[in-house]
Motif scaffolding. Structure first.
Motif, PDB file in Angstrom:
ATOM      1  N   SER A 108       0.771  -1.264   0.032  1.00  0.00           N
ATOM      2  CA  SER A 108      -0.169  -0.072  -0.063  1.00  0.00           C
ATOM      3  C   SER A 108       0.970   1.214  -0.081  1.00  0.00           C
ATOM      4  CB  SER A 108      -1.033   0.187   1.254  1.00  0.00           C
ATOM      5  OG  SER A 108      -1.246  -1.202   1.532  1.00  0.00           O
ATOM      6  N   ILE A 109       2.229   0.943   0.546  1.00  0.00           N
ATOM      7  CA  ILE A 109       2.954   2.134   0.249  1.00  0.00           C
ATOM      8  C   ILE A 109       3.340   2.581  -1.319  1.00  0.00           C
ATOM      9  CG2 ILE A 109       5.153   3.434   0.839  1.00  0.00           C
ATOM     10  CD1 ILE A 109       5.100   1.569   3.520  1.00  0.00           C
ATOM     11  N   PRO A 110       3.112   3.746  -1.543  1.00  0.00           N
ATOM     12  CA  PRO A 110       3.685   4.092  -3.124  1.00  0.00           C
ATOM     13  C   PRO A 110       5.002   3.457  -3.370  1.00  0.00           C
ATOM     14  CG  PRO A 110       2.459   6.119  -2.231  1.00  0.00           C
ATOM     15  CD  PRO A 110       2.630   5.093  -1.021  1.00  0.00           C
ATOM     16  N   THR A 111       5.204   3.017  -4.660  1.00  0.00           N
ATOM     17  CA  THR A 111       6.389   2.416  -4.911  1.00  0.00           C
ATOM     18  C   THR A 111       7.590   3.544  -5.149  1.00  0.00           C
ATOM     19  OG1 THR A 111       5.935   2.473  -7.224  1.00  0.00           O
ATOM     20  CG2 THR A 111       5.705   0.460  -6.174  1.00  0.00           C
ATOM     21  N   LEU A 112       6.981   4.714  -5.453  1.00  0.00           N
ATOM     22  CA  LEU A 112       8.002   5.759  -5.617  1.00  0.00           C
ATOM     23  C   LEU A 112       8.641   6.285  -4.330  1.00  0.00           C
ATOM     24  CD1 LEU A 112       9.391   7.434  -8.096  1.00  0.00           C
ATOM     25  CD2 LEU A 112       7.793   9.458  -7.293  1.00  0.00           C
ATOM     26  N   LEU A 113       7.433   6.278  -3.337  1.00  0.00           N
ATOM     27  CA  LEU A 113       7.872   6.602  -2.035  1.00  0.00           C
ATOM     28  C   LEU A 113       8.810   5.730  -1.362  1.00  0.00           C
ATOM     29  CD1 LEU A 113       7.382   8.636   0.190  1.00  0.00           C
ATOM     30  CD2 LEU A 113       5.606   7.166   0.883  1.00  0.00           C
TER      31      LEU A 113
ATOM     32  N   GLN B  17      -6.498   2.832  -5.691  1.00  0.00           N
ATOM     33  CA  GLN B  17      -5.638   3.902  -6.853  1.00  0.00           C
ATOM     34  C   GLN B  17      -5.237   4.833  -6.057  1.00  0.00           C
ATOM     35  OE1 GLN B  17      -4.670   4.014  -9.744  1.00  0.00           O
ATOM     36  NE2 GLN B  17      -5.345   1.694  -9.604  1.00  0.00           N
ATOM     37  N   PHE B  18      -5.369   5.024  -4.739  1.00  0.00           N
ATOM     38  CA  PHE B  18      -5.003   6.297  -4.135  1.00  0.00           C
ATOM     39  C   PHE B  18      -3.410   6.312  -3.950  1.00  0.00           C
ATOM     40  CE2 PHE B  18      -4.939   9.650  -0.914  1.00  0.00           C
ATOM     41  CZ  PHE B  18      -5.589  10.340  -1.572  1.00  0.00           C
ATOM     42  N   ALA B  19      -2.930   5.176  -3.541  1.00  0.00           N
ATOM     43  CA  ALA B  19      -1.369   5.102  -3.330  1.00  0.00           C
ATOM     44  C   ALA B  19      -0.935   5.704  -4.628  1.00  0.00           C
ATOM     45  CB  ALA B  19      -0.883   3.822  -2.961  1.00  0.00           C
ATOM     46  N   ASN B  20      -1.186   5.176  -5.750  1.00  0.00           N
ATOM     47  CA  ASN B  20      -0.662   5.525  -6.888  1.00  0.00           C
ATOM     48  C   ASN B  20      -0.832   7.144  -7.350  1.00  0.00           C
ATOM     49  OD1 ASN B  20       0.636   3.944  -8.763  1.00  0.00           O
ATOM     50  ND2 ASN B  20      -1.427   2.744  -9.408  1.00  0.00           N
ATOM     51  N   LEU B  21      -1.976   7.619  -6.871  1.00  0.00           N
ATOM     52  CA  LEU B  21      -2.315   9.026  -7.065  1.00  0.00           C
ATOM     53  C   LEU B  21      -1.075   9.703  -6.226  1.00  0.00           C
ATOM     54  CD1 LEU B  21      -5.691  10.298  -7.703  1.00  0.00           C
ATOM     55  CD2 LEU B  21      -4.192  11.548  -6.050  1.00  0.00           C
ATOM     56  N   ILE B  22      -0.685   9.323  -5.274  1.00  0.00           N
ATOM     57  CA  ILE B  22       0.198  10.007  -4.246  1.00  0.00           C
ATOM     58  C   ILE B  22       1.322   9.965  -4.982  1.00  0.00           C
ATOM     59  CG2 ILE B  22       1.252   9.944  -2.307  1.00  0.00           C
ATOM     60  CD1 ILE B  22      -1.410  11.204  -1.664  1.00  0.00           C
ATOM     61  N   THR B  23       1.801   8.966  -5.613  1.00  0.00           N
ATOM     62  CA  THR B  23       3.131   8.832  -6.283  1.00  0.00           C
ATOM     63  C   THR B  23       3.104  10.154  -7.400  1.00  0.00           C
ATOM     64  OG1 THR B  23       3.231   6.581  -6.109  1.00  0.00           O
ATOM     65  CG2 THR B  23       4.617   7.542  -7.689  1.00  0.00           C
ATOM     66  N   PHE B  24       1.778  10.109  -8.095  1.00  0.00           N
ATOM     67  CA  PHE B  24       2.136  11.213  -8.999  1.00  0.00           C
ATOM     68  C   PHE B  24       2.067  12.503  -8.577  1.00  0.00           C
ATOM     69  CE2 PHE B  24      -0.187   7.707 -11.691  1.00  0.00           C
ATOM     70  CZ  PHE B  24       0.774   7.444 -12.255  1.00  0.00           C
ATOM     71  N   ALA B  25       1.256  12.629  -7.474  1.00  0.00           N
ATOM     72  CA  ALA B  25       1.174  14.112  -6.870  1.00  0.00           C
ATOM     73  C   ALA B  25       2.591  14.419  -6.514  1.00  0.00           C
ATOM     74  CB  ALA B  25       0.252  13.931  -5.599  1.00  0.00           C
TER      75      ALA B  25
END
Lengths: 297, 342
Positions: free
Chosen positions: A140-145, B270-278
């Motif tokens: 659930s943690i964004p991959t980029l983060l 989808q929210f985790a993805n959205l944060i990446t883009f943000a």
């Protein structure tokens, strides 16, 4: 398939062969596939194909526009950048760095992820439950983060970002393998081979893997498009490949100062990333479509 | 519903514990002196360091250290930023709302465009419109967000000069900070030019929010398309057809509602993805949010900021997850009864 049957032997294509037969029928997917093969060949043979050295600067020809411009020069087809380096050569070299490395990254994380995922699918009870929840947290943690955190620990640089991306992709492969193996193990044909006396590892190797490989390949295409975008994004943010390297994201970033004078230094790397991600996505889309077609028959 | 709530809350609790262990363990991985990394006091002398060591219970067992870490989080004592020497808590309380505003705006745009387009594609399945929408979805999904951001700035801010390209409000407006959410603050303020400020803030958020929204919108298109197609094949739609309802009636009264419910769960995911883009978009548009702060912190080796930024952003994402899960369960009775399994 017009083939004379001399013997009364029925031939069953393996799941992978069936997938390929179905895959070939979609034209768009095949276009994506050829694009993908093209990029892969470019990534492997880039030192031979490059017209100039990607790092070599030519101070007489700074910011030469692409050949279709009035001021362009045909021997520098896509123009030069602010240090007079040939854009075409840099883009071709970038295919190795961005696309080729993303491929390797996916292969490594696939190998580790599938291994761990199938091992975890064979364990039961509280250990497996904790492991699953831990995976859910990581997923659930964004991959980029996550990649940024790992880069913070290891320090910026192309090699470190690659490891970071490997580590963020592994949980996805574990998750997909774990669920797929669990699902197959509850089916009757596995029970049949178990009754034949096969142990778990043997079932995994001969019965389960051939049937879940399409899911893993599918996940691999998703992972690769994510990996390309992550490598480029980290390069763009200055955390990945550093400046003289012609990684596409890094190139885009270094063209940023001259965006208005020399827009091609920003357009072209961006288009290259778009092309690479698009072909990967088309291949993935074609695979999913082929799997669906096979299931419907 | 009670059982569902309890199960969800216990899962949330468990997730938080795991997350805190993850962020806690980061202190052992960051290069440099651990004590300075977690407290952020780069100029501390020997006596102060000694005091810090007892405060953070560095020399005690790892369980005591962890317990102290949790206590600090709940007391809001997150240390100082190594770069600015300001308390992290204050920084986050101004930065996080800006990110929340941006991501909610982006999510709204993505939903407003993505879901209807997906429904249209499903209704005209295997017709020309379907193909056009699907092509758009695949291409939109493949565009790198930082490149799109640059093109959008070049197009709409510089050539057409329709929207500003940086920041979240023009510096001409002085808005006192109350909640941290800019739009709410503007409405609460007694500035005579309140509405001009509001319009100005709105014109600042349009471009970055649209850039972030594109990729999630394409995902929503495909999810909406497949969930609508699933619904259209169910027996209650067949029953409605045999009753003689017109196609439009079926779509409006039966299909859209049921297809929308299926979507809600995916929105959370989808929210985790959205944060990446943000995070990337904030850098390009100089948006004063937590993503940009985190990325700058890496360049400055600000480990206190990185550690806490990870914690705060992840908590935010998990909270959104659990909220969407609850909304889904409230709207869909089928989900409440189902046994949760991972």
């Amino acid at each position: 398939m017009a083939r004379d049957k001399i013997y009364n032997e029925e031939e069953f294509p393996s799941p992978l062969q069936q997938l390929w037969v179905n895959f070939k029928q979609t034209n768009v997917a095949m276009v994506g596939f050829y694009g993908y093969i093209f990029l892969l060949l470019l990534a492997i043979f880039s030192p031979i194909v490059m017209p100039y050295n990607a790092m070599e600067s030519n101070l007489d020809l700074l910011l030469l526009p692409p050949a279709w411009d009035k001021l362009g020069n045909v021997s520098y087809l896509l123009g030069t950048d602010s240090l007079g380096r040939d854009m075409l050569s840099r883009l071709i070299h970038g295919a190795t760095l961005t696309f080729g490395l993303s491929f390797i990254v996916v292969v490594i994380s696939l190998a580790i992820g599938v291994l761990l995922g199938s091992l975890s699918a064979l364990t039961h009870g509280i250990k497996s439950s904790i492991f699953n929840h831990f995976l859910d947290v990581i997923l659930s943690i964004p991959t980029l983060l996550l990649a940024i955190i790992i880069v913070a620990i290891l320090g910026p640089g192309l090699g470190n970002t690659l490891w970071a991306i490997v580590m963020t992709l592994i949980p996805q492969f574990i998750h997909i393998t774990h669920n797929a193996v669990k699902e197959e193990f509850s089916k009757d044909y596995v029970l049949a081979s178990r009754l034949d006396g096969a142990n778990s590892l043997r079932i995994l190797q001969y019965s389960v893997f051939p049937n879940i490989i399409e899911k893993i390949v599918n996940q691999a295409t998703l992972a690769q498009s994510a990996a390309i975008l992550d490598i480029a994004a980290l390069g763009f943010l200055g955390l990945g490949a550093q400046s003289p390297l012609s990684e596409w994201g890094t190139m885009l970033f270094s063209g940023l100062d001259l965006f208005y004078i020399a827009p091609w230094t920003v357009y072209l790397p961006g288009l290259a990333i778009l092309f690479a991600v698009l072909t990967t996505n088309l291949v993935g889309e074609g695979l999913r479509h082929a799997v669906k077609m096979r299931k419907e028959i | 519903m009670l059982m569902f709530t309890l199960r969800r809350l216990s899962l949330f609790f468990f997730t938080m514990v795991l997350l805190s262990i993850l962020t806690f363990s980061l202190r052992y991985f960051f290069p440099g002196d651990m004590l300075i990394n977690i407290s952020g006091q780069i100029n501390a002398n020997a006596a102060e360091l000694k005091q810090l060591a007892t405060d953070y219970k560095i020399h005690e067992s790892i369980f005591n250290q962890y317990w102290q870490y949790l206590t600090n989080i709940f007391q809001g004592n997150l240390g100082l930023s190594m770069a600015s020497q300001l308390p992290i808590k204050n920084e986050i309380s101004t930065l996080l709302p800006a990110t929340i505003e941006l991501s909610i705006m982006a999510l709204t745009i993505a939903m407003l465009f993505g879901i209807p387009l997906g429904f249209i594609a499903a209704i005209y399945h295997r017709k020309k419109i379907d193909n056009v929408i699907l092509t758009f979805a695949i291409v939109g999904h493949s565009i790198p967000v930082f490149w799109l951001g640059l093109l959008v700035i070049l197009m709409f801010s510089i050539q057409l000069a329709w929207f500003p390209s940086a920041g979240n409000i023009s510096l001409l407006f002085e808005i006192p900070q109350q909640t941290g959410f800019l739009f709410i603050d503007i409405l609460l303020s007694d500035n005579p030019y309140k509405w001009q400020a509001f319009i100005n803030a709105l014109s600042h958020i349009v471009l970055p929010a649209s850039v972030i929204a594109l990729a999630p919108a394409t995902v929503f298109i495909r999810l909406a398309r497949s969930s609508m197609m699933e619904v259209l094949e169910t027996s209650y739609i067949q029953a409605a057809k045999t009753k003689g309802l017109s196609f439009i009636q079926i779509i409006y009264h039966h299909a859209i509602r049921n297809a929308l419910i299926k979507m809600i769960r995916h929105i959370g995911l989808q929210f985790a993805n959205l944060i990446t883009f943000a995070m990337i978009t904030e850098v390009i548009f100089s948006w004063p949010g937590i993503g940009r702060w985190l990325i700058i912190s890496i360049g400055q080796r600000d480990y206190t900021a990185i550690q806490n930024g990870l914690l705060v952003l992840s908590v935010f994402i998990f909270v959104v997850h659990i909220i969407t899960d609850f909304i889904y369960a409230l709207l869909n009775p089928l989900a409440r009864g189902r046994r949760y399994d991972a």
